[in-house]
Every structure is written in C-alpha cells, then in structure tokens.
Write a protein that holds these residues in place. Structure first.
Motif, mmCIF file in Angstrom:
data_model
loop_
_atom_site.group_PDB
_atom_site.id
_atom_site.type_symbol
_atom_site.label_atom_id
_atom_site.label_comp_id
_atom_site.label_asym_id
_atom_site.label_seq_id
_atom_site.Cartn_x
_atom_site.Cartn_y
_atom_site.Cartn_z
ATOM 1 N N ARG A 225 0.819 -1.206 0.000
ATOM 2 C CA ARG A 225 0.000 0.000 0.000
ATOM 3 C C ARG A 225 0.862 1.269 0.000
ATOM 4 O O ARG A 225 0.559 2.235 -0.705
ATOM 5 N N PHE A 226 1.976 1.245 0.748
ATOM 6 C CA PHE A 226 2.723 2.493 0.949
ATOM 7 C C PHE A 226 4.079 2.544 0.245
ATOM 8 O O PHE A 226 4.729 3.585 0.241
ATOM 9 N N ASN B 84 15.834 1.803 8.070
ATOM 10 C CA ASN B 84 15.198 2.736 9.008
ATOM 11 C C ASN B 84 14.548 1.963 10.151
ATOM 12 O O ASN B 84 13.967 0.889 9.932
ATOM 13 N N ILE B 85 14.623 2.510 11.354
ATOM 14 C CA ILE B 85 13.939 1.935 12.515
ATOM 15 C C ILE B 85 13.094 3.034 13.149
ATOM 16 O O ILE B 85 13.551 4.170 13.325
ATOM 17 N N ILE B 86 11.854 2.688 13.484
ATOM 18 C CA ILE B 86 10.889 3.665 14.003
ATOM 19 C C ILE B 86 10.260 3.139 15.291
ATOM 20 O O ILE B 86 9.883 1.971 15.375
ATOM 21 N N CYS C 196 4.377 4.614 7.536
ATOM 22 C CA CYS C 196 3.638 4.759 6.275
ATOM 23 C C CYS C 196 4.030 6.047 5.560
ATOM 24 O O CYS C 196 4.187 6.081 4.329
ATOM 25 N N LYS C 197 4.219 7.109 6.318
ATOM 26 C CA LYS C 197 4.628 8.390 5.752
ATOM 27 C C LYS C 197 6.054 8.293 5.188
ATOM 28 O O LYS C 197 6.343 8.782 4.090
ATOM 29 N N LEU C 198 6.949 7.640 5.943
ATOM 30 C CA LEU C 198 8.340 7.498 5.505
ATOM 31 C C LEU C 198 8.439 6.596 4.276
ATOM 32 O O LEU C 198 9.285 6.816 3.396
ATOM 33 N N ALA C 199 7.572 5.583 4.208
ATOM 34 C CA ALA C 199 7.565 4.668 3.057
ATOM 35 C C ALA C 199 7.296 5.423 1.763
ATOM 36 O O ALA C 199 7.913 5.152 0.721
ATOM 37 N N GLY D 225 10.901 1.718 -1.668
ATOM 38 C CA GLY D 225 11.880 0.661 -1.873
ATOM 39 C C GLY D 225 12.811 0.426 -0.703
ATOM 40 O O GLY D 225 13.590 -0.541 -0.714
ATOM 41 N N SER D 226 12.777 1.276 0.303
ATOM 42 C CA SER D 226 13.647 1.091 1.469
ATOM 43 C C SER D 226 13.033 0.067 2.425
ATOM 44 O O SER D 226 11.884 -0.356 2.258
ATOM 45 N N SER D 227 13.793 -0.320 3.440
ATOM 46 C CA SER D 227 13.277 -1.226 4.469
ATOM 47 C C SER D 227 13.069 -0.440 5.763
ATOM 48 O O SER D 227 13.910 0.380 6.149
ATOM 49 N N ILE D 228 11.939 -0.710 6.403
ATOM 50 C CA ILE D 228 11.548 0.025 7.611
ATOM 51 C C ILE D 228 11.139 -0.983 8.679
ATOM 52 O O ILE D 228 10.257 -1.812 8.456
ATOM 53 N N LEU D 229 11.784 -0.917 9.833
ATOM 54 C CA LEU D 229 11.436 -1.779 10.951
ATOM 55 C C LEU D 229 10.749 -0.940 12.020
ATOM 56 O O LEU D 229 11.323 0.030 12.532
ATOM 57 N N VAL D 230 9.516 -1.307 12.347
ATOM 58 C CA VAL D 230 8.726 -0.605 13.360
ATOM 59 C C VAL D 230 8.691 -1.434 14.635
ATOM 60 O O VAL D 230 8.409 -2.641 14.587
ATOM 61 N N ASN D 231 8.967 -0.799 15.757
ATOM 62 C CA ASN D 231 8.772 -1.498 17.018
ATOM 63 C C ASN D 231 7.299 -1.407 17.390
ATOM 64 O O ASN D 231 6.835 -0.357 17.851
ATOM 65 N N LEU D 232 6.572 -2.485 17.163
ATOM 66 C CA LEU D 232 5.142 -2.515 17.501
ATOM 67 C C LEU D 232 5.048 -2.827 18.991
ATOM 68 O O LEU D 232 4.905 -3.970 19.403
ATOM 69 N N SER D 233 5.113 -1.774 19.792
ATOM 70 C CA SER D 233 5.382 -1.920 21.224
ATOM 71 C C SER D 233 4.228 -2.501 22.032
ATOM 72 O O SER D 233 4.437 -2.983 23.144
ATOM 73 N N GLY D 234 2.999 -2.471 21.496
ATOM 74 C CA GLY D 234 1.889 -3.010 22.272
ATOM 75 C C GLY D 234 0.665 -3.272 21.428
ATOM 76 O O GLY D 234 0.528 -2.753 20.323
#
Length: 407
Positions: free
Chosen positions: A75-76, A233-235, A367-370, A375-384
């Motif tokens: 999607r993004f 990227n890490i968010i 989603c905004k950074l995507a 084409g980059s890789s983004i790792l999100v810490n889904l904290s909860g």
C-alpha cells in the motif's frame, strides 16, 4: 538469548552528556544509591542473567518475532517490518523491564512494588511481575486514564494490584507520576518505585534501558537472518521512551541505520496543552528527579500535555533521548491524533493486527516514511497491542470508520 548490559553511558553520576542525574531529597538519595549499587552488582551475575533469560523465554514468550507486513508495504511503497512486542505476555514491551525490576526488588528485600501507569500496560506488567515473585503492588493511575483504559484496570485488579486514582491536575500520566513519587517518599525502605520508562533519577534510565535492550538485540539478529542485512530505518513511538531505547540501542553504532522517534503532536502541535511533543517543542529542564527536555511554562514548571494515546502524554522524555537528539543520532518527528487513528485502522484492516494507539503513532510515521523513501526497508517497534484501546476507539471513532453502534 543472553542480554548485553555493556554500555558507555551514562557516567557514574547517571548523566548522558548534560542530561539525567538524580535530583531528589538526600534521604531518598541514600536509598537510590543502594538500588544503583545492587543493580550494578547483579546485572553481570550469570545466575541473574540466567533467571531473567529463562523468564523471558518461558514466561514472556521471547524472542518476539519480526513480521513482514506485506499488505501495508504494498500500500505504501516500502518494505515495512514489525517487531512484534505486542505478542509478549501482558501485551507490550513493558514486561521486559518489570520482570527485571521485580527480581531486583526481591534481592533488595522489598515488600511492595509501586508504579505509575498511563495506558495501563506498565501497570498490568508490574502487577503480573509482582504476582509472580510474591510482592504487593500499588499502581497509580490518572482518573481520566482509569476510565479510558478500563480493561487494563480490571486486569490489574484481577492480578491483585491496588489501583489508586490520581485526582489532581489533568488526572493523566504526569499526575500519576506525581502521586507515585509522593507515596515513595513516605516509605522508600519497604517499597520500591518501579519507574515505567527510561525516566526518573539515576539508575532508572540506565536500568530500564538495559532490560529493554533485548528488543534491539533480538531484532538485529532476526533482521539479518530474514534479509541478510540491517534495516534502512527503525521507528518507535516516544513518550518516556523505553520501547524506542530498547530497539535503538543495538543499532546506535551503525550509522547506516536511520533511527526515528515519533512523538504525539495531538490535536494541535502549535497550541500549548494540545500535544505532548517534548522533543519538537520542549527545552531542557528538571522534573521527577532528572534533567532532560521537557515541556514547561514560563516558570519552569511542567506544562499541560495531551495525546490520544494515554501512554504518550508525558511532559518530559528519557535523558538518553535528549542526548541522542542533541548528537543528531536519532531524528524525532511528530504524528497527530488523526494520523495515529488512521494507522490504527490501516494495520488492523490490512494485516489483521490491532495495535496500541501508542504504537500506531510509529506505524503512521512508517507509512509516511515509506512514501518518502520507496523501496527502502523500515522496521517498526510494535510496542503493544490494542486490546486496551478498542472500547475508546469504537466510541470516539467508530462511526467515522464504518463501525455501527455495538452497544
């Protein structure tokens, strides 16, 4: 997996550059010094490491997996991955440091754990740890958050904790911290204040960071196994900042990895009291026993703050985050209430994962950074996870997102 507690900062006095320290009454400082000494002794002991590692594996369910969110990615426009801290026992990253703090309290001979909570995840995790190790537990929580996060209040009560409402000010997280500190000052001998983030006087920013660093340690190995490299990227969302420090720490020395902390810009980032964007709008100050960026009024007192996410509406931030901001190692950005709620529903409806509203701030920025970095890789810490938030979200936003009256 063995955790690693070897870090250059803070220094002996608890400072990350100019931030941190311990600004508390002398009688409390003596108790804090004992906590520091005991923690520094046990954190390297093989038996302590083994006990904590066993609980992480067999009780918490670690390692938490990394999931490639392919639908969200499509999607993004970038490869978005989620570090699934929402799958931990109790539903968030908070259990990581609560177990460590409970074991430390046991070593110190304490009888009771006390803490503040906003969204309730720290309260639930600490009540869980207290039950496990056989200690009493008092949780201070703002009246507004008690009503908003009712499912977590019920969980705390079932686990045997005493939930004590904070009834002054805005009756949210900052007031809960005030109340917990007041209670701790009355009896610092038989109880320990298990601070719920990388904030407070030394050694808590260091200690909570150490316990939470298992997130990044795992993620670094897992991402290498999945992709044969590191994420671009890490968010992570940032209130006090424990989940963010937890995932950032393992990557701080890798300059090729961009790190983003996401704050709540609430309803209006330009209006005082309508956001909790400490890094974006704050300045250095001292509160709750430590020096860091904070949102403050002209008299230097903590300002009123707001966020749709109860766990993010705090007027300061962990001192290591302030240091990472000033050294330009981490970029701090903002996400509004509306953007976070949109991401809450996007992740729910595209991937079948209902996130905590706090974590939805990080998802929204991913989603905004995507879009900005296709084409980059983004790792999100889904904290909860969002179990605690569903009643509030449906009541306030249900009609907007096509959910009929469920009453």
């Amino acid at each position: 997996m063995k955790n690693s507690f070897s870090h250059a900062l803070p220094n002996k006095e608890g400072y990350f550059g100019e931030y941190g320290g311990s600004f508390i009454p002398p009688e409390l400082q003596a108790v804090m010094d004992e906590i520091t000494q005991t923690y520094l002794e046990i954190r390297e002991q093989p038996e302590f490491q083994a006990e904590l590692a066993e609980l992480y594996k067999h009780y918490v369910g670690r390692p938490s997996p990394i999931f490639h969110a392919k639908n969200l990615s499509e999607r993004f426009g970038a490869d978005i991955y989620l570090k699934r801290e929402d799958l931990n026992h109790t539903g968030a990253h908070k259990i990581n440091h609560c177990l460590g703090e409970a074991l430390l309290a046991k070593k110190l001979g304490k009888k009771k754990l006390i803490a503040e909570t906003g969204a309730g995840q720290h309260g639930v995790a600490l009540a869980t740890a207290a039950a496990l190790v056989g200690l009493e537990c008092d949780i201070y929580m703002g009246e507004v958050d008690i009503a908003k996060e009712h499912p977590n209040v019920v969980r705390m009560a079932i686990l045997g904790a005493n939930v004590i409402p904070a009834t002054h000010g805005r009756k949210t997280l900052k007031e809960a911290v005030d109340s917990a500190f007041e209670a701790y000052l009355k009896d610092p001998i038989s109880q320990i204040y298990c601070i719920g983030s990388v904030v407070g006087p030394h050694p808590f920013p260091m200690m909570v960071r150490d316990f939470q660093s298992i997130i990044g340690n795992e993620a670094k190995l897992q991402f290498q196994e999945m992709t044969h490299g590191a994420p671009d990227n890490i968010i992570a969302c940032v209130g006090g900042g424990s989940n963010a420090i937890g995932i950032f720490t393992a990557f701080l020395d890798d300059d090729a990895v961009n790190l983003y902390g996401v704050e709540p810009t609430g309803r209006n980032v330009e209006e005082d009291g309508e956001h909790a964007a400490t890094m974006l709008k704050g300045s250095p100050g001292t509160m709750h026993g430590f020096h860091s960026y904070m949102l403050q009024d002209d008299a230097g007192e903590p300002a009123q703050v707001y966020s749709v996410a109860s766990g993010l509406d705090y007027p300061s931030v962990g001192p290591q985050h302030s240091y990472l901001k000033d050294t330009d190692r981490v970029t701090y950005e903002g996400i509004s209430d509306d953007e976070a709620i949109q991401a809450f529903f996007d992740l729910s409806r595209l991937e079948g994962i209902i996130p905590a509203i706090e974590s939805a701030h990080a998802v929204a920025y991913a989603c905004k950074l995507a879009k900005a970095k296709p084409g980059s890789s983004i790792l999100v810490n889904l904290s909860g996870r969002g179990d605690k938030d569903i009643d509030f979200v449906v009541e306030k936003y249900g009609q907007q997102y096509g959910i009929n009256d469920l009453a």
